[in-house]
Scaffold this active site. Structure first.
Site, short mmCIF file in Angstrom:
data_model
loop_
_atom_site.label_atom_id
_atom_site.label_comp_id
_atom_site.label_asym_id
_atom_site.label_seq_id
_atom_site.Cartn_x
_atom_site.Cartn_y
_atom_site.Cartn_z
N ASN A 68 -1.89 2.10 5.85
CA ASN A 68 -1.03 0.97 5.48
C ASN A 68 -0.80 0.16 6.75
O ASN A 68 -0.60 0.75 7.81
CB ASN A 68 0.35 1.45 4.98
CG ASN A 68 0.27 2.19 3.67
OD1 ASN A 68 -0.77 2.21 3.03
ND2 ASN A 68 1.38 2.80 3.28
N GLY A 69 -0.76 -1.16 6.63
CA GLY A 69 -0.50 -1.98 7.81
C GLY A 69 -1.69 -2.86 8.13
O GLY A 69 -2.58 -3.04 7.30
N GLU A 79 19.25 -17.12 -5.99
CA GLU A 79 18.82 -15.79 -6.42
C GLU A 79 18.33 -15.84 -7.88
O GLU A 79 17.33 -15.21 -8.24
CB GLU A 79 19.96 -14.79 -6.23
CG GLU A 79 19.74 -13.41 -6.83
CD GLU A 79 18.54 -12.66 -6.28
OE1 GLU A 79 17.93 -13.11 -5.30
OE2 GLU A 79 18.20 -11.62 -6.86
N LYS A 134 6.77 -4.08 -3.71
CA LYS A 134 8.18 -3.72 -3.60
C LYS A 134 8.67 -3.78 -2.16
O LYS A 134 9.71 -4.32 -1.87
CB LYS A 134 8.40 -2.31 -4.17
CG LYS A 134 9.84 -1.83 -4.09
CD LYS A 134 10.78 -2.74 -4.87
CE LYS A 134 12.24 -2.34 -4.74
NZ LYS A 134 13.12 -3.45 -5.18
N TRP A 159 -3.08 -2.68 -1.36
CA TRP A 159 -2.63 -4.04 -1.66
C TRP A 159 -3.39 -4.91 -0.67
O TRP A 159 -3.12 -4.86 0.53
CB TRP A 159 -1.12 -4.12 -1.44
CG TRP A 159 -0.45 -5.34 -1.96
CD1 TRP A 159 -0.08 -5.60 -3.26
CD2 TRP A 159 0.01 -6.45 -1.20
NE1 TRP A 159 0.56 -6.81 -3.33
CE2 TRP A 159 0.63 -7.35 -2.09
CE3 TRP A 159 -0.05 -6.80 0.15
CZ2 TRP A 159 1.18 -8.56 -1.68
CZ3 TRP A 159 0.51 -7.99 0.56
CH2 TRP A 159 1.11 -8.87 -0.35
N ARG A 195 5.26 -0.06 -6.23
CA ARG A 195 5.28 -0.86 -5.01
C ARG A 195 4.28 -2.01 -5.08
O ARG A 195 4.32 -2.91 -4.24
CB ARG A 195 4.95 0.02 -3.80
CG ARG A 195 5.97 1.13 -3.58
CD ARG A 195 5.43 2.14 -2.62
NE ARG A 195 5.13 1.55 -1.33
CZ ARG A 195 5.93 1.57 -0.29
NH1 ARG A 195 7.08 2.19 -0.36
NH2 ARG A 195 5.58 1.01 0.84
N LYS A 222 14.56 -14.79 -9.07
CA LYS A 222 14.31 -13.72 -10.05
C LYS A 222 13.41 -14.25 -11.16
O LYS A 222 12.47 -13.59 -11.57
CB LYS A 222 15.66 -13.28 -10.62
CG LYS A 222 15.98 -11.88 -10.82
CD LYS A 222 16.11 -10.88 -9.73
CE LYS A 222 15.33 -10.99 -8.49
NZ LYS A 222 15.89 -10.27 -7.37
N HIS A 241 21.26 -36.69 -4.79
CA HIS A 241 20.58 -37.19 -3.58
C HIS A 241 19.06 -37.07 -3.69
O HIS A 241 18.37 -37.12 -2.68
CB HIS A 241 21.09 -36.45 -2.34
CG HIS A 241 22.55 -36.71 -2.08
ND1 HIS A 241 23.01 -37.93 -1.68
CD2 HIS A 241 23.64 -35.91 -2.19
CE1 HIS A 241 24.34 -37.87 -1.54
NE2 HIS A 241 24.74 -36.65 -1.85
N GLU A 285 9.73 -14.76 -9.86
CA GLU A 285 8.92 -13.61 -9.48
C GLU A 285 8.49 -12.75 -10.65
O GLU A 285 7.44 -12.13 -10.58
CB GLU A 285 9.56 -12.78 -8.36
CG GLU A 285 10.86 -12.14 -8.67
CD GLU A 285 11.41 -11.39 -7.45
OE1 GLU A 285 10.65 -11.04 -6.54
OE2 GLU A 285 12.63 -11.14 -7.44
N CYS A 309 0.83 -1.22 0.00
CA CYS A 309 0.00 0.00 0.00
C CYS A 309 0.86 1.26 0.00
O CYS A 309 1.98 1.26 0.49
CB CYS A 309 -0.84 0.05 1.26
SG CYS A 309 -1.81 -1.41 1.55
#
Ligand code: F6R
Length: 608
Positions: A100-101, A483, A603, A74, A27, A487, A506, A490, A2
Site C-alpha cells: 500500500n502506498g 457536508e 474509505k 486501488w 475501503r 454526502k 452575489h 459522493e 488498498c
C-alpha cells in the site's frame, strides 16, 4: 484504498486471506490477489481485476499454504488489471510482495533493475520492491535483512508484506506512512492494514510505527527499525464490537451507521459531562487550565467531511469560548509552508486516524514546534499516536465509505471541547448548563429525526431526478450545507453545490431555475428572517425548495419541509445535518448506486 492481509500458522492461510480481504472491501478497491507458500512447492499466486468474490471463485481447492499474503488494490500506477493486481513476484518467483502506498523513485529503480536483467510484468511501482528484495535475498542471509536493504533504496510511502519461497516460516512487514497491524493469535499470527480484517481472529494487536519492520512467525514477532535496532512493542486490545463489522439487518453499512448515531453520540459524551460545574472533562487533552488560557487561536485540520466537521467545531469554539478558530483542509495546509504560532492550538480531525494528508499536516506542525491535539475515532492510529493528546470519539468502527456517525461524534467532541474552553474563559455557569442539557438531549433528538426516514426517502426519490442540487445555509448552517452537498455527491453522483445563503445573490442565483432544486437550512435562530428572504428570492426564480427547518416556512417559500427538533442554537447544526445524511442515502438508493462502494472513492486515503 488498498488493503493488506497476511497469515502464518498451522492452518491453511487461504480462508483467512480471502475472508480478511472481504472485510477490507469497504475501503474501496479494483482488484485483489493472494499468494501462499508452504514447506514445499514455492509460491502460488492468484490475482484478478474485480471483486474478492471473483478472486475466491478463481482460487482452486489445491491452493494451500501455511503462510500467505493478500491484497486489495486501488489503482495508482497502472490501470486495474490482472497483471497490475498484487502480489507481485520477482522473475525467479522466490519473493512475493503486497504494498500500500506510493514508491516515488519507482521509475529510477525500475530502470536500474531492468539494466540488471529484471523483466517487469506490470506497470506498478510495487513490482520494483519484489525485484529489489529478490536481488538482496539472492546475496544470502535472512529475509528481514533483504527487505531492510531494499527499503533503504526506496523513497516514498509504504505498508508492505513480503513472502519468501525459501523462508516460508515467516512474513516480513514494514510500515512507512501506510498502516500495518499485527494480530496475535494462539500459535498463529495475522497481519492487516486495518483491524477490521483481524477482529474475528484476535483482539490483541500491535500497530507498527513509521520506519518500523517486523518479522512475523507462527509463534510470535520481532519488531525492529530500518537500521536493525530491535524495538519493544506491547500489544493493545481492540475493544470495538464484532457486530460493528456486519450490516446487522440493514441494507447497507451507511444506513446502519446513520441509525447508530444516538448510541455513538452517547458514547462520545459518556463520562465527559460535569453537571455540577457545567463543563466537560476531557482527560486526554493533557493541558491544564493555565496552559489552555494561554491559547490565543485554534486551527483545525482535516480532510473532506472531517474538515467540514472542523468548520462546525471552529464555530463552536468561537461562540462558546470566544477564541478565534478556523478550519482548513489538511491537504492544502501541508503544502503551503504555514506559519506555526506558539500560542495557537492545532487540532487534527480524522475518523480513520490514517489519512495521509492529515498525518503529514500534523507532522509539519510538530516539526515547527507546534502543539497538536487529535480528534480521532480509531484508537492507536497513526494520527492519534502522532498527536500530543486529544479526544477519542468512541463512535465505533465506521465501515461505510461515507462518513456519518464519525462526523456527528466529531462535532459533539468539539462541543465538549468548546464547553471546556468556554468555562475556563468567559462562558457563564448558566450558559454552561444550557449546553450540558442540550448535549444530553441530543441522542433522543437524533432518534426523532431518524424516525422520519420513510418521509425523507420519498422526498429523496423526487429530488434525486434532478441534474444537480444547491445546498445553502447561513453562518452555522453553511458547514451543514457543505457536508450535505458532499454526502449527496459522493454516494449518489448527483452534482451538488454548497453556498452560504448570503452569497447567493452575489452570483449563484443565476443558476436557480425550476431545474435546480435547493436544499435550504432554515433554523429558527437570529438569522431566520434573512433565510426566509433568500427562500423568497429562489421562489421568485421558480426554484424548488426543500427546507430543513424547526418551523415549517409558509407554503409560498418552500415546496417541502423536513422538521428537526430544536436544540440550543450552537448545537442546531448537528441535528440539521441528520436529514441530509438520510437524503443522500435514499437518493443513492433511488438511483440504484452501490451505496457502500461508491465509485472512485476509498474509505481511508493513505496516499498523497
Ligand atoms: C466523506 C468522507 C471523506 C473523509 C476524509 C477524511 O464522507 O468519508 O471525505 O471524511 O477522507 O477521512 P478521515 O476522517 O478518516 O481522516
Amino acid at each position: 484504498m488498498c488493503g493488506i492481509v497476511a497469515y502464518i500458522g498451522p492452518k491453511d492461510a487461504t480462508p483467512f486471506l480471502l475472508e480478511g480481504l472481504a472485510r477490507l472491501e469497504y475501503r474501496g478497491y479494483d482488484s485483489a490477489g493472494v499468494a501462499v507458500a508452504g514447506r514445499t512447492g514455492g509460491i502460488k499466486v492468484r490475482k484478478v481485476k474485480g471483486r474478492v468474490a471473483d478472486l475466491a471463485a478463481d482460487v482452486p481447492a489445491r491452493f494451500k499454504g501455511t503462510t500467505g499474503i493478500g491484497h486489495t488494490r486501488w489503482a495508482t500506477h497502472g490501470v486495474p488489471s490482472d497483471a497490475n493486481a498484487h502480489p507481485h513476484l520477482d522473475n525467479a518467483e522466490r519473493i512475493a510482495v503486497v504494498h500500500n502506498g506510493i514508491i516515488e523513485n519507482a521509475d529510477e529503480l525500475r530502470a536500474r533493475l531492468t539494466a540488471d536483467g529484471a523483466v517487469f510484468r506490470s506497470e506498478t511501482d510495487t513490482e520494483v520492491l519484489a525485484h529489489l528484495v529478490a536481488a538482496h535475498a539472492a546475496e544470502g542471509g535472512e529475509l528481514e535483512d533483504a527487505v531492510r536493504a531494499a527499503l533503504g533504496k526506496v523513497v516514498g510511502t509504504y505498508g508492505i508484506a513480503v513472502l519468501d519461497a525459501r523462508q516460508p516460516d515467516r512474513v516480513v512487514v514494514a510500515r512507512n506512512g501506510s498502516p500495518i497491524v499485527l494480530g496475535i493469535g494462539e500459535k498463529e499470527m495475522f497481519v492487516a492494514s486495518d483491524v477490521s480484517a483481524l477482529v474475528r481472529y484476535t483482539r490483541q494487536v500491535v500497530h507498527l510505527e513509521d520506519g518500523e519492520l517486523a518479522t512475523v512467525r507462527a509463534d510470535g514477532f520481532r519488531t525492529f527499525t530500518e537500521d536493525a535496532r530491535t524495538t519493544h512493542r506491547q500489544p493493545s486490545t481492540v475493544d470495538w464490537e464484532i457486530d460493528s463489522y456486519d450490516t446487522g439487518g440493514y441494507d447497507h453499512f451507511l444506513l446502519k451507521e446513520i441509525h447508530e448515531q444516538p448510541g455513538s453520540v452517547e458514547r462520545t459524551l459518556s463520562g465527559r459531562l460535569d453537571e455540577r460545574f457545567a463543563t466537560a472533562h476531557l482527560g486526554g487533552l493533557d493541558l491544564d487550565a493555565r496552559e489552555l488560557r494561554e491559547i490565543r487561536r485554534v486551527k483545525i485540520l482535516g480532510c473532506g467531511s472531517a474538515y467540514y466537521a472542523g468548520e462546525m467545531g471552529a464555530q463552536l469554539i468561537e461562540e462558546l469560548a470566544r477564541i478565534p478558530a478556523h478550519s482548513e483542509p489538511a491537504s492544502e495546509f501541508r503544502y503551503r509552508n504555514p506559519v506555526i504560532e506558539a500560542d495557537t492550538l492545532y487540532i487534527a480531525v480524522s475518523q480513520s486516524g490514517e489519512t495521509y494528508d492529515t498525518l503529514a499536516a500534523v507532522q509539519e506542525v510538530k516539526r515547527k514546534g507546534g502543539r497538536v491535539l487529535g480528534v480521532v475515532n480509531t484508537v492507536g492510529s497513526a494520527i492519534a499516536r502522532e498527536c500530543d493528546g486529544g479526544i477519542y470519539l468512541h463512535a465505533g468502527p465506521e465501515i461505510s465509505v461515507a462518513s456519518t456517525k464519525a462526523f456527528t461524534s466529531t462535532v459533539v467532541a468539539f462541543a465538549l471541547l468548546a464547553l471546556h474552553f468556554g468555562r475556563i474563559h468567559d462562558l457563564s455557569p448558566a450558559d454552561g448548563r444550557r449546553i450540558v442539557s442540550a448535549l444530553k438531549a441530543l441522542p433522543g433528538q437524533i432518534r426523532e429525526v431518524l424516525a422520519q426516514s420513510e418521509e425523507i426517502a420519498a422526498l429523496a426519490a423526487e429530488y434525486a431526478d434532478s441534474t444537480g442540487m444547491m445546498f445553502i445555509g447561513r453562518v452555522r448552517g453553511y458547514p451543514v450545507a457543505r457536508e450535505g452537498a458532499q454526502k449527496l455527491k459522493e454516494i449518489s453522483y448527483v452534482h451538488a453545490e454548497a453556498y452560504p445563503a448570503s452569497e447567493l445573490k452575489h452570483g449563484p442565483l443565476a443558476l436557480i431555475s425550476a431545474e435546480l432544486p435547493t436544499v435550504a437550512l432554515v433554523p429558527d435562530d437570529e438569522l431566520l428572517d434573512k433565510n426566509l428572504t433568500t427562500l423568497g428570492e429562489i421562489k421568485a426564480r421558480s426554484g424548488k425548495v426543500l427546507a430543513i427547518a424547526h418551523r415549517r416556512p409558509e407554503a409560498r417559500l418552500a415546496d417541502h419541509c423536513v422538521l428537526v427538533p430544536k436544540s440550543e442554537p450552537e448545537l442546531d447544526p448537528l441535528l440539521l445535518n441528520i436529514p441530509l445524511q438520510l437524503l443522500a442515502y435514499h437518493a443513492a438508493v433511488a438511483l440504484k448506486r452501490d451505496v457502500d462502494k461508491p465509485r472512485n472513492l476509498a474509505k481511508s486515503v493513505t496516499v498523497e
